[in-house]
Design an enzyme around this catalytic site. Structure first.
Site, short mmCIF file in Angstrom:
data_model
loop_
_atom_site.label_atom_id
_atom_site.label_comp_id
_atom_site.label_asym_id
_atom_site.label_seq_id
_atom_site.Cartn_x
_atom_site.Cartn_y
_atom_site.Cartn_z
N HIS A 140 52.54 -24.80 9.04
CA HIS A 140 52.94 -24.36 7.71
C HIS A 140 53.01 -22.84 7.60
O HIS A 140 53.78 -22.32 6.79
CB HIS A 140 51.99 -24.91 6.65
N GLY A 141 52.21 -22.15 8.35
CA GLY A 141 52.26 -20.70 8.23
C GLY A 141 51.33 -20.00 9.20
O GLY A 141 50.32 -20.56 9.61
#
Lengths: 462, 334
Positions: A315-316
């Site tokens: 996701h990041g």
């Protein structure tokens, strides 16, 4: 080019008209090329240089999948896209983490994160693996494979469409028909409402609380925390609806990506209902290859935890995402350990509330830029911090709409004798005057109530 | 065959026209309550650049939620005005003083009216900057002839030298009214108005606002030009016995640690205050009061429950703070 923009509206109208003309007067091949050019144009609208990266990944997938008997080439088909993803997304993160750990002066590269890279690299990998596993046929047609990887509705923020779902549709020569368009634009409008009316309005409230967590009262912080659960759901499921709607207008079907996640009674069920395409991808291409539940209980927990940890990192590039993945992984393991019995209605409601509370808590780490902010948010709530009180009305409106749509879905599922509650799209018959009127009113309301400031889709950053 | 096709096409077109018509009526009814802004007309007496349609119902749900009726002149004012009305205090200013986002009784003018028990007449109008008010000052005094005070509200003390120059020369660009022809007719429909404004903002995507804010922070005010501007203010108000009060309320932002900050250059504020003092004009800077209210009571002067807190227009607390400070100033002067 964002779905929620005038630019996209113009692009899409031209695309639909162009597709209809082409499918009437030209061969399916021309239509594929037209859609491919449109998809690259859509992607290049952000930054034309990204198109070369997408093309590179496509070429790698095309050729490595063809050499399915040579293991080293097959592995290269996985490693190269992962390296590209790793470089663009994680290079600076890993470098700064390393330099911070050893107290060295950080040197970072100016790397622009190409929009949607996480999505199309995963699709490319799944294609190579599926060909190698013999789950799908090798795609000899480069144009078709390129269109699968670049097809604009799912290109930048998913859903992650599997090759086994999409390539057969390309071979079928699906058409843009009035019926498809009537259904597709309604899904698109649904998504638009979720995104630009609900999610974007809520985002300004959440953003203001997270940018100055010490300034707000505990009740406001709590509301902002709950609001973020709503924001991310409406934002991402809204984008998915728009993507599904766009694809439908062009004659293609995508599977649903969200299925009323907040009615889940446990964390396992939540991950079956939330970002379904990612959960399925992680399960098929990470959890099962790691051994899944075939190698004993302990190994199953380790596999689950590892999958969620990497899911968090996907996701990041931030430790908060890793932590978010870790707590979800732990929760999934605990949930697997617990016995699951048939529950009465009261227990079901309590379980749903507790699951929602837990998920809402985990979103704090997902939303916060760093652990300090997450800590300030948590501390603010639990110490009953004094500060500005803002009972943001859009949060209540969104909550009420979510509750109403959930109740409708429950009734609908019971009526149809479904085992579990499933969400569905309420669509009207656009052939009838009443249906058209409802649709036009809905579109008018979207424009009237839309938040018109700039708010990018949350998942674009991934 | 051809006849059937034509019939079918006409039926389909009719279906769309009827649906659009019904939808249009429903959406207009919705906007009547959600965002109902009257049409504005050029103000013939020059007290403001324009006035809203007189005695017209308005409502706003996009920022705060309030409704009311414009007065007989088209201002957001509790009082109606006629030639015999004695105006004790005249308020000039922007949309902040117009205060459409709060109930009229909760606006600065409304509160001052009840606090002072005097005739406070508010001609604050959207889009009217300090310089617009200065341009209109002479005409406003001529028309309303306020006896005690003229309050000019501003949310900025930094102006471009070009605009100051235009104000001094009397050729500052006026706000146009498009109340005639097709545009005038279309504007009367609340749904079309909102539609236009939403699309306009969507197209501009707030880029112009960002540029303006950056420009303001980079602009340096020319003291000489400001002197000339205040010379004009004094000259234009020389026939009036009313004392001028300039109330300044800076926009704010909260930093990560929760500290309140102001979007202005301190030096510009100091210069503005100095020039006010030199010209015997009372300068009321709300910064300190805003900060105190925030520190002591966690109250912010801007923002509503359906907008970003700390930004946008003055809320009822902001109006109450300004009214309270003005009341103190007036009592102090008296």
């Amino acid at each position: 080019m964002s779905f929620a923009s005038i630019d996209f509206l113009i692009f899409f109208i031209i695309l639909i008209i162009g597709t209809v003309i082409i499918q009437r007067h030209f061969s399916p091949r021309i239509k594929e090329i037209f859609l491919l050019i449109a998809s690259y144009f859509f992607y290049g609208y952000w930054d034309w240089r990204f198109c070369f990266l997408l093309l590179f990944i496509t070429v790698i997938s095309y050729f490595t999948a063809r050499s399915k008997n040579k293991k080293s080439i097959y592995i290269a088909g996985i490693i190269i896209p992962l390296t590209v993803l790793g470089f663009f997304k994680y290079f600076n993160f890993l470098l700064t983490s390393f330099t911070n750990l050893f107290n060295i002066d950080a040197i970072t590269l100016k790397i622009i994160l190409p929009v949607g890279i996480s999505f199309y690299t995963f699709q490319a990998i799944s294609y190579v693996i599926d060909v190698h596993r013999g789950k799908i046929e090798l795609e000899n047609d480069f144009i078709k494979l390129a269109l699968y990887l670049s097809f604009f509705p799912q290109l930048v923020a998913g859903p992650i469409v599997k090759a086994s779902d999409f390539l057969p549709q390309l071979r079928e020569d699906r058409k843009t028909t009035l019926n498809n368009t009537r259904y597709g634009i309604q899904l698109f409008a649904f998504g638009m409402f979720k995104k630009i009316v609900l999610a974007d309005h809520i985002s300004v409230f959440v953003d203001s609380v997270y940018s100055a967590p010490s300034a707000f009262s505990w009740i406001t912080i709590l509301l902002a925390t709950i609001s973020y659960s709503l924001q991310i759901y409406f934002d991402f499921s809204g984008y998915s609806d728009m993507a599904i709607g766009c694809a439908k207008c062009l004659g293609y079907d995508f599977n649903r990506n969200f299925n009323l996640p907040y009615i889940s009674q446990n964390i396992t069920e939540f991950w079956r209902r939330w970002h379904i395409s990612l959960s399925t991808w992680l399960k098929e291409y990470l959890y099962i290859p790691l051994g899944g539940n075939r190698k004993g209980k302990i190994r199953q927990y380790v596999n689950l935890f590892t999958t969620m940890l990497l899911g968090g990192l996907w996701h990041g590039a931030n430790w908060t995402f890793v932590f978010w993945g870790a707590i979800n992984g732990i929760a999934l393991c605990i949930d697997k350990m617990l016995p699951h019995k048939e529950k009465g209605i009261c227990k079901k409601i309590i379980s749903t509330i507790m699951t929602f509370a837990f998920i809402t808590f985990t979103w704090i780490f997902f939303r916060a830029d760093n652990f300090e902010t997450a800590w300030l948010i948590i501390k603010g709530i639990f110490t009953m911090q004094e500060g500005i009180i803002q009972l943001f009305s859009w949060s209540f409106i969104a909550l009420i709409l979510l509750a109403i749509s959930t109740i409708i879905a429950i009734i609908h599922s019971h009526k149809n004798g479904e085992k579990e509650v499933n969400g569905y799209y309420y669509t009207v018959d656009l052939k009838k005057t009443s249906g058209l009127t409802i649709f036009f009113v809905f579109i008018g309301l979207i424009i009237c109530l839309a938040f018109t400031g700039e708010q990018p889709f949350v998942y674009f950053q991934f | 065959m051809c006849g059937n096709f034509t019939k079918k096409t006409i039926r389909n077109i009719l279906k769309y026209v009827i649906s659009l018509g019904i939808a249009f009526i429903i959406l207009t009814a919705f906007c009547f309550f959600y965002s109902n802004i009257p049409v504005h007309y050029k103000c013939t007496d020059g007290a403001t650049d324009y006035v809203w349609k007189a005695n017209e119902f308005y409502s706003i749900g996009t920022e705060g939620f309030s409704w009311g009726k414009t007065n007989n002149e088209g201002y957001q004012n509790i009082l109606d005005y006629n030639e015999n009305t004695n105006v004790d205090i005249l308020i000039m200013g922007s949309s902040h003083m117009e205060a459409r986002q709060v109930a009229m009784k909760e606006s600065t003018a409304g509160l001052l009216n009840s606090m002072l028990e005097e005739n406070v007449y508010n001609i604050g109008t959207s889009g009217h900057t300090f310089l617009t008010c200065v341009s209109n000052l002479e005409a406003a005094i001529k028309k309303y002839n306020p006896t005690d005070y003229i309050i000019i509200e501003t949310d900025s003390v930094t102006f471009s030298n070009d605009n100051i120059e235009s104000t001094i020369k009397g050729n500052l660009e006026e706000i146009e009214s498009y109340n005639e022809g097709i545009i005038g007719i279309l504007q009367q429909n609340q749904f079309l108005r909102l539609l236009y404004s939403q699309i306009e903002i969507l197209l501009s995507n707030n880029i112009s606002n960002d540029v303006e804010e950056k420009d303001i922070l980079n602009t340096r005010v020319d003291e000489k030009k400001m002197d000339e501007l205040f010379y004009k203010i004094n000259a234009d108000s020389s026939n009036s016995s009313a004392k001028i009060i300039i109330v300044y309320h800076p926009s704010i932002y909260l930093d990560y640690d929760g500290k309140m900050n102001f979007n202005h250059n301190e030096k510009d504020v100091e210069l503005f205050a100095k020039i006010c003092e030199k010209n015997d004009i009372y300068f009321l800077d709300m910064s300190e009061r805003f900060n105190l209210e925030y520190m002591n009571n966690n109250i912010i002067p801007y923002g509503f429950n359906n907008s970003t807190i700390g930004t946008g227009h003055l809320n009822k607390y902001g109006h109450a703070m300004i009214a309270d400070e003005l009341y103190k100033v007036i009592k102090e002067v008296e």
